[in-house]
Enzyme design. Structure first.
Site, PDB file in Angstrom:
ATOM      1  N   ARG A  93       0.836  -1.207   0.000  1.00 25.29           N
ATOM      2  CA  ARG A  93       0.000   0.000   0.000  1.00 25.29           C
ATOM      3  C   ARG A  93       0.865   1.250   0.000  1.00 25.29           C
ATOM      4  O   ARG A  93       1.856   1.317   0.717  1.00 25.29           O
ATOM      5  CB  ARG A  93      -0.891   0.026   1.239  1.00 25.29           C
ATOM      6  CG  ARG A  93      -1.924  -1.075   1.275  1.00 25.29           C
ATOM      7  CD  ARG A  93      -2.675  -1.001   2.592  1.00 25.29           C
ATOM      8  NE  ARG A  93      -3.857  -1.829   2.586  1.00 25.29           N
ATOM      9  CZ  ARG A  93      -3.946  -3.021   3.187  1.00 25.29           C
ATOM     10  NH1 ARG A  93      -2.918  -3.503   3.836  1.00 25.29           N
ATOM     11  NH2 ARG A  93      -5.058  -3.708   3.148  1.00 25.29           N
ATOM     12  N   SER A 100     -18.360 -15.589  15.558  1.00 31.23           N
ATOM     13  CA  SER A 100     -18.009 -14.349  14.862  1.00 31.23           C
ATOM     14  C   SER A 100     -18.332 -14.475  13.372  1.00 31.23           C
ATOM     15  O   SER A 100     -17.932 -15.458  12.735  1.00 31.23           O
ATOM     16  CB  SER A 100     -16.504 -14.111  15.080  1.00 31.23           C
ATOM     17  OG  SER A 100     -16.060 -12.995  14.384  1.00 31.23           O
ATOM     18  N   SER A 159     -18.920  -3.020   5.459  1.00 29.19           N
ATOM     19  CA  SER A 159     -18.454  -1.852   4.718  1.00 29.19           C
ATOM     20  C   SER A 159     -17.942  -2.155   3.321  1.00 29.19           C
ATOM     21  O   SER A 159     -17.830  -1.256   2.502  1.00 29.19           O
ATOM     22  CB  SER A 159     -17.350  -1.154   5.501  1.00 29.19           C
ATOM     23  OG  SER A 159     -16.209  -1.969   5.528  1.00 29.19           O
ATOM     24  N   HIS A 183     -20.458   1.545  10.571  1.00 33.31           N
ATOM     25  CA  HIS A 183     -20.822   2.144   9.279  1.00 33.31           C
ATOM     26  C   HIS A 183     -22.282   2.608   9.230  1.00 33.31           C
ATOM     27  O   HIS A 183     -22.775   2.997   8.165  1.00 33.31           O
ATOM     28  CB  HIS A 183     -20.499   1.184   8.135  1.00 33.31           C
ATOM     29  CG  HIS A 183     -19.027   0.977   8.013  1.00 33.31           C
ATOM     30  ND1 HIS A 183     -18.199   1.881   7.382  1.00 33.31           N
ATOM     31  CD2 HIS A 183     -18.214   0.018   8.531  1.00 33.31           C
ATOM     32  CE1 HIS A 183     -16.940   1.464   7.481  1.00 33.31           C
ATOM     33  NE2 HIS A 183     -16.919   0.342   8.171  1.00 33.31           N
ATOM     34  N   LYS A 242     -16.430   8.290  11.423  1.00 34.43           N
ATOM     35  CA  LYS A 242     -17.042   8.177  10.089  1.00 34.43           C
ATOM     36  C   LYS A 242     -18.255   9.111  10.027  1.00 34.43           C
ATOM     37  O   LYS A 242     -18.087  10.297   9.788  1.00 34.43           O
ATOM     38  CB  LYS A 242     -17.334   6.713   9.800  1.00 34.43           C
ATOM     39  CG  LYS A 242     -16.027   5.871   9.915  1.00 34.43           C
ATOM     40  CD  LYS A 242     -16.191   4.441   9.516  1.00 34.43           C
ATOM     41  CE  LYS A 242     -15.052   3.556  10.001  1.00 34.43           C
ATOM     42  NZ  LYS A 242     -13.749   3.814   9.440  1.00 34.43           N
ATOM     43  N   THR A 272      -3.738   3.759  28.080  1.00 33.98           N
ATOM     44  CA  THR A 272      -3.512   4.616  26.911  1.00 33.98           C
ATOM     45  C   THR A 272      -4.009   6.025  27.227  1.00 33.98           C
ATOM     46  O   THR A 272      -4.927   6.203  28.038  1.00 33.98           O
ATOM     47  CB  THR A 272      -4.225   4.033  25.655  1.00 33.98           C
ATOM     48  OG1 THR A 272      -3.835   4.775  24.514  1.00 33.98           O
ATOM     49  CG2 THR A 272      -5.739   4.081  25.770  1.00 33.98           C
ATOM     50  N   THR A 273      -3.400   7.006  26.601  1.00 33.23           N
ATOM     51  CA  THR A 273      -3.775   8.402  26.857  1.00 33.23           C
ATOM     52  C   THR A 273      -5.163   8.689  26.299  1.00 33.23           C
ATOM     53  O   THR A 273      -5.516   8.203  25.227  1.00 33.23           O
ATOM     54  CB  THR A 273      -2.722   9.323  26.207  1.00 33.23           C
ATOM     55  OG1 THR A 273      -1.462   9.024  26.802  1.00 33.23           O
ATOM     56  CG2 THR A 273      -3.044  10.792  26.431  1.00 33.23           C
ATOM     57  N   THR A 296      -8.126  -7.177   1.550  1.00 34.61           N
ATOM     58  CA  THR A 296      -9.332  -6.576   2.121  1.00 34.61           C
ATOM     59  C   THR A 296     -10.578  -7.250   1.543  1.00 34.61           C
ATOM     60  O   THR A 296     -11.570  -7.468   2.248  1.00 34.61           O
ATOM     61  CB  THR A 296      -9.356  -5.055   1.822  1.00 34.61           C
ATOM     62  OG1 THR A 296      -8.104  -4.513   2.212  1.00 34.61           O
ATOM     63  CG2 THR A 296     -10.459  -4.353   2.565  1.00 34.61           C
TER      64      THR A 296
HETATM   65  C1  PLP Z   1     -16.541  -2.497  10.877  1.00 37.25           C
HETATM   66  C2  PLP Z   1     -15.490  -1.626  11.455  1.00 37.25           C
HETATM   67  N1  PLP Z   1     -15.295  -1.619  12.782  1.00 37.25           N
HETATM   68  C3  PLP Z   1     -14.336  -0.850  13.341  1.00 37.25           C
HETATM   69  C4  PLP Z   1     -13.542  -0.036  12.573  1.00 37.25           C
HETATM   70  C5  PLP Z   1     -12.487   0.816  13.232  1.00 37.25           C
HETATM   71  O1  PLP Z   1     -12.987   2.096  13.426  1.00 37.25           O
HETATM   72  P1  PLP Z   1     -11.990   3.356  13.497  1.00 37.25           P
HETATM   73  O2  PLP Z   1     -11.667   3.733  12.094  1.00 37.25           O
HETATM   74  O3  PLP Z   1     -12.776   4.381  14.235  1.00 37.25           O
HETATM   75  O4  PLP Z   1     -10.789   2.905  14.255  1.00 37.25           O
HETATM   76  C6  PLP Z   1     -13.704   0.009  11.199  1.00 37.25           C
HETATM   77  C7  PLP Z   1     -12.853   0.900  10.364  1.00 37.25           C
HETATM   78  O5  PLP Z   1     -12.965   1.053   9.209  1.00 37.25           O
HETATM   79  C8  PLP Z   1     -14.701  -0.817  10.611  1.00 37.25           C
HETATM   80  O6  PLP Z   1     -14.881  -0.835   9.291  1.00 37.25           O
END
Ligand code: PLP
Length: 403
Positions: free
Chosen positions: A20, A135, A187, A215, A246, A275-276, A362
């Protein structure tokens, strides 16, 4: 020795066509979806057609103003984790607002949506002794990673296949703790999960439900809180996860659930504790955006209307929108990684259109695609320009039109 090993890995990745590269894209404030490539003011702006800023909220004056105001009041960073000085006032307002939005007792905010899935699933699966997780096979990497970082037994069910899920559930003792993890809008294909049927199965077989609404947040439901709310069944989901990167247009992730679930994650999840926290300006902007979207439906209605217009243009031109799509996400099938890359380059260089190729891993090989996302800010003129440019590159690279 070490750099040799790593270089070899990169060479392998390049040979597999999965390497990428970044496109430097500077969005122009107030003119979204226009952006400049490489920060050059001399070049014509490009039209962005694949952003997850689905409603254009990153440019909304109410959101931008809230961010400015918080910077002026509090400065840039939060200064610590949530437990060590990083829980500023805006967090309380945002978490209450999110809980109210989803009609749940509590909410917990994380720096990213990725982190919220990863940390929550890892935590719950470790806390619930002898738990088994079911899952969906197309779940996002953040879900997969959260599950894989535990030793629990995990089973993938075929994508949105409730018959398969039920068969797998029947094989487990009723008393054994179970979590079913799935997304509302997928997505890459733009399809919607059979949420109601999955809830029914969870009740029948004594399972918790974990729904990623990333999404759908801001876009569906009478007040924008997602597909489960749109169907009137959000109350039956145990944990709803969302992002503020998003539809909400800023950054950050969250979960909403019962007090006991939220308190457990808050207290035991390393990905939350160590984490911060997000800076005040970010949280203030998220809060402003969520509150705005609760009452304003103009953006949602416009997105729906524009999606239908774009669909019609594509259908009339024979540009193949994948049949799975039933949402604002319009995947256009190219079906070949090299053609997808070449077409994207041509669209950018000749037509000033930015569409990122979506290739393996992907999506699976042979289903390479453009994932086209319109927003309320795109004009009909830009829709016509995109349609004509796609027709041209389809002919040029011999990409099959819809039969
Ligand atoms: C289905 C899904 N869950 C979680 C995330 C992660 O979200 P973020 O981009 O806010 O880290 C994404 C990111 O594209 C996603 O598509």
């Amino acid at each position: 020795m070490y750099s040799e090993i790593l270089s070899r890995k990169i060479v392998e990745l390049k040979e597999s066509d999965q390497y990428r590269e970044f496109v430097i894209l500077n969005r122009i404030r107030g003119q979204y979806p226009l952006a400049r490539i490489n920060n050059s003011n001399n070049e014509k702006p490009v039209v962005v057609w694949c952003s997850n800023d689905y409603l254009g909220m990153s440019q909304n004056p109410v959101v931008v103003e809230a961010m400015h105001r918080a910077i002026d009041l509090f400065g840039a960073g939060s200064g610590g984790s949530r437990n060590i000085g990083g829980s500023h006032y805006h967090y309380e307002a945002l978490e209450s607002s999110l809980a109210e939005w989803h009609n749940k007792e509590s909410a917990l905010v994380f720096p990213t949506g990725y982190g919220s899935n990863d940390a929550t699933l890892q935590c719950l699966l470790r806390l619930l002794e002898n738990c088994i997780v079911f899952s969906d096979e197309l779940n996002h990497a953040s879900i997969i990673n959260g599950i894989r970082s535990t030793k629990v037994e995990r089973i993938k069910f075929r994508h949105s296949d409730t018959k398969h899920l039920e068969k797998l559930l029947t094989e487990q003792p009723y008393e054994r703790p179970k979590i079913i993890v799935f997304e509302s809008v997928y997505s890459m294909d733009g399809d919607i999960a059979p949420i109601k049927e999955i809830i029914d199965l969870a009740k029948k077989y004594n399972a918790l439900t974990y729904l990623d609404e990333v999404h759908a947040i801001g876009i569906y439901g009478p007040r924008g809180s997602g597909i489960a709310a749109d169907l009137g069944i959000a109350d039956s989901i145990d944990i709803i996860q969302g992002t503020m990167a998003k539809g909400i247009g800023v950054i950050g992730g969250y979960i909403t659930a019962s007090d006991s679930i939220i308190d457990a994650v808050r207290s035991f999840a390393p990905g939350f504790i160590f984490t911060t926290s997000l800076p005040p300006a970010i949280v203030a902007a998220c809060y402003a955006s969520v509150e705005y979207l609760k009452t304003s439906s103009i953006e949602r209605e416009s997105l729906n209307k524009k999606t239908e217009i774009l669909r019609e243009y594509f259908n009339n031109a024979g540009i193949p929108i994948m049949h799975s799509s039933e949402t604002h996400i319009l995947p256009v099938l190219i079906g070949d990684a090299k053609k997808c890359k070449a077409a994207a380059r041509k669209l950018l260089e000749k037509h000033n259109i930015y569409l990122q190729p979506i290739n393996s891993p992907t999506v699976s090989v042979g289903t390479e695609r453009f994932r086209v996302n319109i927003t309320p800010n795109h004009s009909e003129e830009q829709i016509i320009q995109l349609t004509n440019a796609l027709i041209e590159v389809f002919f040029l690279f011999d990409i099959p039109f819809q039969r």
